[in-house]
Design a protein around this motif. Structure first.
Motif, PDB file in Angstrom:
ATOM      1  N   LEU A   1     -36.691  -7.619 -22.547  1.00  0.00           N
ATOM      2  CA  LEU A   1     -37.720  -8.538 -22.519  1.00  0.00           C
ATOM      3  C   LEU A   1     -38.896  -8.587 -21.245  1.00  0.00           C
ATOM      4  CD1 LEU A   1     -35.818 -11.785 -23.379  1.00  0.00           C
ATOM      5  CD2 LEU A   1     -36.975 -10.454 -24.970  1.00  0.00           C
ATOM      6  N   GLY A   2     -38.665  -7.495 -20.481  1.00  0.00           N
ATOM      7  CA  GLY A   2     -39.394  -7.456 -19.268  1.00  0.00           C
ATOM      8  C   GLY A   2     -38.937  -8.671 -18.294  1.00  0.00           C
ATOM      9  N   ASN A   3     -39.907  -9.524 -17.804  1.00  0.00           N
ATOM     10  CA  ASN A   3     -39.593 -10.440 -17.043  1.00  0.00           C
ATOM     11  C   ASN A   3     -39.769 -11.854 -17.764  1.00  0.00           C
ATOM     12  OD1 ASN A   3     -39.433  -9.283 -14.444  1.00  0.00           O
ATOM     13  ND2 ASN A   3     -41.698  -8.832 -14.804  1.00  0.00           N
ATOM     14  N   ARG A   4     -39.890 -11.716 -19.169  1.00  0.00           N
ATOM     15  CA  ARG A   4     -39.853 -12.901 -19.902  1.00  0.00           C
ATOM     16  C   ARG A   4     -38.318 -13.504 -20.366  1.00  0.00           C
ATOM     17  NH1 ARG A   4     -44.720 -10.991 -24.000  1.00  0.00           N
ATOM     18  NH2 ARG A   4     -46.415 -11.596 -22.262  1.00  0.00           N
ATOM     19  N   SER A   5     -38.190 -14.508 -20.917  1.00  0.00           N
ATOM     20  CA  SER A   5     -37.155 -15.285 -21.275  1.00  0.00           C
ATOM     21  C   SER A   5     -37.176 -15.906 -22.481  1.00  0.00           C
ATOM     22  CB  SER A   5     -36.654 -16.502 -20.192  1.00  0.00           C
ATOM     23  OG  SER A   5     -35.780 -17.297 -20.835  1.00  0.00           O
ATOM     24  N   SER A   6     -36.073 -16.038 -23.163  1.00  0.00           N
ATOM     25  CA  SER A   6     -36.030 -16.551 -24.894  1.00  0.00           C
ATOM     26  C   SER A   6     -35.887 -18.019 -24.633  1.00  0.00           C
ATOM     27  CB  SER A   6     -34.923 -15.944 -25.632  1.00  0.00           C
ATOM     28  OG  SER A   6     -33.669 -16.190 -24.921  1.00  0.00           O
ATOM     29  N   PHE A   7     -35.717 -18.753 -23.532  1.00  0.00           N
ATOM     30  CA  PHE A   7     -35.846 -19.845 -23.287  1.00  0.00           C
ATOM     31  C   PHE A   7     -36.475 -20.599 -22.194  1.00  0.00           C
ATOM     32  CE2 PHE A   7     -32.047 -17.798 -21.368  1.00  0.00           C
ATOM     33  CZ  PHE A   7     -32.259 -18.376 -20.260  1.00  0.00           C
ATOM     34  N   CYS A   8     -37.379 -20.027 -21.675  1.00  0.00           N
ATOM     35  CA  CYS A   8     -38.204 -20.486 -20.765  1.00  0.00           C
ATOM     36  C   CYS A   8     -39.652 -19.937 -20.847  1.00  0.00           C
ATOM     37  CB  CYS A   8     -37.828 -20.176 -19.390  1.00  0.00           C
ATOM     38  SG  CYS A   8     -36.274 -20.899 -18.870  1.00  0.00           S
ATOM     39  N   ALA A   9     -40.405 -20.695 -20.656  1.00  0.00           N
ATOM     40  CA  ALA A   9     -42.008 -20.302 -20.885  1.00  0.00           C
ATOM     41  C   ALA A   9     -43.092 -21.500 -20.205  1.00  0.00           C
ATOM     42  CB  ALA A   9     -42.253 -19.956 -22.189  1.00  0.00           C
ATOM     43  N   PRO A  10     -43.993 -20.855 -19.233  1.00  0.00           N
ATOM     44  CA  PRO A  10     -43.720 -19.618 -18.609  1.00  0.00           C
ATOM     45  C   PRO A  10     -42.562 -18.943 -17.924  1.00  0.00           C
ATOM     46  CG  PRO A  10     -45.455 -20.928 -17.291  1.00  0.00           C
ATOM     47  CD  PRO A  10     -44.771 -21.769 -18.496  1.00  0.00           C
ATOM     48  N   HIS A  11     -42.266 -17.789 -17.897  1.00  0.00           N
ATOM     49  CA  HIS A  11     -41.408 -17.317 -17.239  1.00  0.00           C
ATOM     50  C   HIS A  11     -41.722 -15.779 -16.808  1.00  0.00           C
ATOM     51  CE1 HIS A  11     -37.415 -15.306 -16.189  1.00  0.00           C
ATOM     52  NE2 HIS A  11     -36.893 -16.472 -16.076  1.00  0.00           N
ATOM     53  N   GLY A  12     -41.980 -15.425 -15.680  1.00  0.00           N
ATOM     54  CA  GLY A  12     -42.406 -14.118 -15.316  1.00  0.00           C
ATOM     55  C   GLY A  12     -42.750 -13.752 -13.954  1.00  0.00           C
ATOM     56  N   VAL A  13     -43.165 -12.598 -13.581  1.00  0.00           N
ATOM     57  CA  VAL A  13     -43.844 -12.506 -12.271  1.00  0.00           C
ATOM     58  C   VAL A  13     -45.387 -12.056 -12.357  1.00  0.00           C
ATOM     59  CG1 VAL A  13     -43.613 -10.610 -10.611  1.00  0.00           C
ATOM     60  CG2 VAL A  13     -41.592 -11.426 -11.483  1.00  0.00           C
ATOM     61  N   TYR A  14     -46.137 -12.861 -11.714  1.00  0.00           N
ATOM     62  CA  TYR A  14     -47.517 -12.966 -11.816  1.00  0.00           C
ATOM     63  C   TYR A  14     -48.288 -12.292 -10.764  1.00  0.00           C
ATOM     64  CZ  TYR A  14     -45.864 -15.743 -15.800  1.00  0.00           C
ATOM     65  OH  TYR A  14     -45.481 -16.151 -17.023  1.00  0.00           O
ATOM     66  N   ARG A  15     -49.349 -11.526 -10.868  1.00  0.00           N
ATOM     67  CA  ARG A  15     -50.102 -11.139  -9.796  1.00  0.00           C
ATOM     68  C   ARG A  15     -51.139 -12.209  -9.004  1.00  0.00           C
ATOM     69  NH1 ARG A  15     -54.091  -6.789 -12.385  1.00  0.00           N
ATOM     70  NH2 ARG A  15     -53.967  -8.244 -13.908  1.00  0.00           N
TER      71      ARG A  15
END
Length: 403
Positions: A230-244
Motif C-alpha cells: 500500500l505504500g504509505n497508505r492505510s486501508s482504515f485511515c485517510a488521509p494517511h501518508g508521507v507528504y512533501r
C-alpha cells in the motif's frame, strides 16, 4: 556507586551478527558480566562488514560491530584446538547463562549442546537463538535477518503497489529478537532462583517477528485475502501518508484516524467544505478517491515546512510528525534530554557514539561501555574468572589455544 540490577549474572556468548550480540549487550548494560567469545582463525563477519571508521578495514574499526557489541569482554578461543575443551569447561562452570545463535544443531555437533553442558554444570541456562529454532524442517538452515525479512512476509507488504516486494531498509528481526531473548533469559534466571534448575531456551528469531504481521494474518484467515503493498497508505485511515513539504527533501507524515480527526483536519486546512463533501465525507469515500485526496493534501503541505504542518495538526489533535533523517535523530532534543546517546572513547578510533537502553531503572541505572577489541580481555578473564595461573595461561597461549 549504585549496583546494577544484573551485577551477579555471568554470561558467555558464542554469537555473531546482530541478534546474538545485542542480546548479550543488553544484559551487559544492566550489569551482567558477559564474555564475547571469538576466534582469530575466523574473524566474525560483522567485524569485516563496515562501515569502517576512518576508512581503515580493520577488525576493531567496524562501525557495525562497535554499535551492537557495547559492554562485552573480548575473549578469543580457537574451539578447534585440542586443548580448547579445557578452557570451555571452565567457562561453562563459571557462567550462569550461555548464549549462542548458530544455526540449529551446530552446538550439538560441536559437542557443546545442552546435553553436553548439563554434564558439566547441571543448572546452566542455554539460550539457543537460531533463525528458525532447534526443531522443524528448517532447523538446520542457516540464515540472517536480511533473508528472514522476506521469509516472514515483511517484504511482501513493503513498497508501493506498482513495485516488486521491497526490503524495508534494515533487518527488522535483528532488533526485535534480542528483546524476546532477554525476557526468556530473565524468566529462566528467576525459575532457577526458585527451583535451582537451569533449562534450554529454544528461541526462533523467525517467530519473534510474526506478531508484527497479525493484521496480515487475520485478513487472510478471516477473508482469504492476501495483503498487498500500500505504500504509505492505510486501508482504515485517510488521509494517511508521507507528504512533501516546503524545502529540499522535507516531508511530514499525517494519519487521520477517525471522523473527529477528519473534521479537525479539514478545519485546520481551511477546507470546511471537505468535511461532508460527496467525495470525501466518509472514510469509504476518501479511500475511493484517495489519489485525488492525497494530491490536494500535498498541494497544501508544499506551502509549509514540515514543522509547521506538524505543529498545526498536532494542535488540533491530528497525528502528524516531521519525517526525520539520521542527522535529525542524532540531534533530537528528547533523546538528548534523556541521555540516550553515550559518547565513549575507543583506544583506536577515538570517540564513538552508542545508543542506550529504552528502559531507565530508578534504583539500578544501566550503563554503556565500549565494544571490545578482538581478544582484549582474554588474559584477564582466564586469570581472574576462570582460575588459570599465569603459567597455565602462557602455556595455552603459546600453543595457540587463544587464537
Amino acid at each position: 556507586m549504585t549496583e546494577h540490577a544484573l551485577s551477579d549474572v555471568k554470561v558467555a556468548a558464542l554469537v555473531q551478527g546482530v541478534t546474538g550480540p545485542q542480546t548479550a549487550s543488553m544484559l551487559a548494560a544492566y550489569g551482567a558480566t558477559v564474555l564475547r567469545i571469538e576466534t582469530r582463525t575466523r574473524i566474525e563477519w560483522h567485524r569485516q562488514a563496515g562501515p569502517f571508521i576512518g576508512n581503515k578495514s580493520l577488525p576493531d574499526n567496524s562501525g557495525a560491530y562497535l554499535a551492537v557489541n557495547p559492554g562485552l569482554l573480548g575473549f578469543t578461543l580457537n574451539l578447534k584446538h585440542p586443548r580448547a575443551p579445557l578452557v570451555w569447561e571452565k567457562i561453562v562452570r563459571w557462567a550462569d547463562v550461555i548464549v549462542e545463535n548458530f544455526a540449529g544443531g551446530v552446538m550439538d555437533r560441536m559437542g557443546m549442546g545442552y546435553s553436553d553442558l548439563i554434564r558439566i554444570k547441571p543448572d546452566i541456562i542455554l539460550l539457543s537463538a537460531a533463525i528458525f529454532g532447534q526443531t522443524g524442517p528448517y532447523k538446520e538452515v542457516p540464515g540472517f535477518g536480511g533473508t528472514l525479512t522476506s521469509i516472514t512476509g515483511l517484504a511482501q507488504i513493503t513498497g508501493f503497489p506498482d513495485q516488486l516486494p521491497q526490503f524495508p531498509g534494515f533487518a527488522i528481526t535483528d532488533f526485535i529478537a534480542p528483546r524476546t531473548n532477554v525476557i526468556a533469559i530473565m524468566s529462566a534466571l528467576e525459575y532457577r532462583r526458585r527451583t535451582g534448575k537451569g533449562q534450554l531456551l529454544d528461541a526462533a528469531q523467525m517467530e519473534s517477528v510474526i506478531p508484527m504481521l497479525s493484521p496480515v494474518l487475520l485478513q487472510y484467515d478471516a477473508n482469504g485475502v492476501e495483503a498487498g503493498r500500500l505504500g504509505n497508505r492505510s486501508s482504515f485511515c485517510a488521509p494517511h501518508g508521507v507528504y512533501r513539504c516546503k524545502g529540499d527533501n522535507r516531508w511530514c507524515a499525517i494519519a487521520v484516524e477517525d471522523e473527529n480527526q477528519w473534521r479537525s483536519f479539514c478545519v485546520a486546512l481551511g477546507k470546511d467544505d471537505w468535511v461532508e463533501s460527496e467525495i470525501f465525507g466518509t472514510l469509504l469515500l476518501r479511500l475511493r478517491h484517495i489519489d485525488q485526496l492525497d494530491q490536494l493534501v500535498e498541494d497544501w503541505t508544499l506551502q509549509h515546512t514540515p514543522e509547521e504542518v506538524q505543529d498545526l495538526l498536532q494542535s488540533v489533535g491530528v497525528p502528524a510528525s516531521v519525517v526525520k533523517g539520521g542527522a535529525d535523530v542524532n540531534e533530537d532534543p528528547q533523546l538528548k534530554h534523556r541521555g540516550y546517546y553515550w559518547e565513549i572513547e575507543h583506544p583506536d578510533i577515538g570517540i564513538f557514539k552508542y545508543t542506550g537502553m529504552p528502559a531507565k531503572m530508578s534504583e539500578t541505572p544501566y550503563s554503556i561501555n565500549r565494544a571490545p577489541l578482538l581478544g582484549e580481555h582474554t588474559e584477564m578473564v582466564c586469570t581472574k574468572y576462570l582460575g588459570l595461573t599465569d603459567n597455565e595461561f602462557v602455556e595455552l597461549l603459546s600453543e595457540g589455544v587463544f587464537e
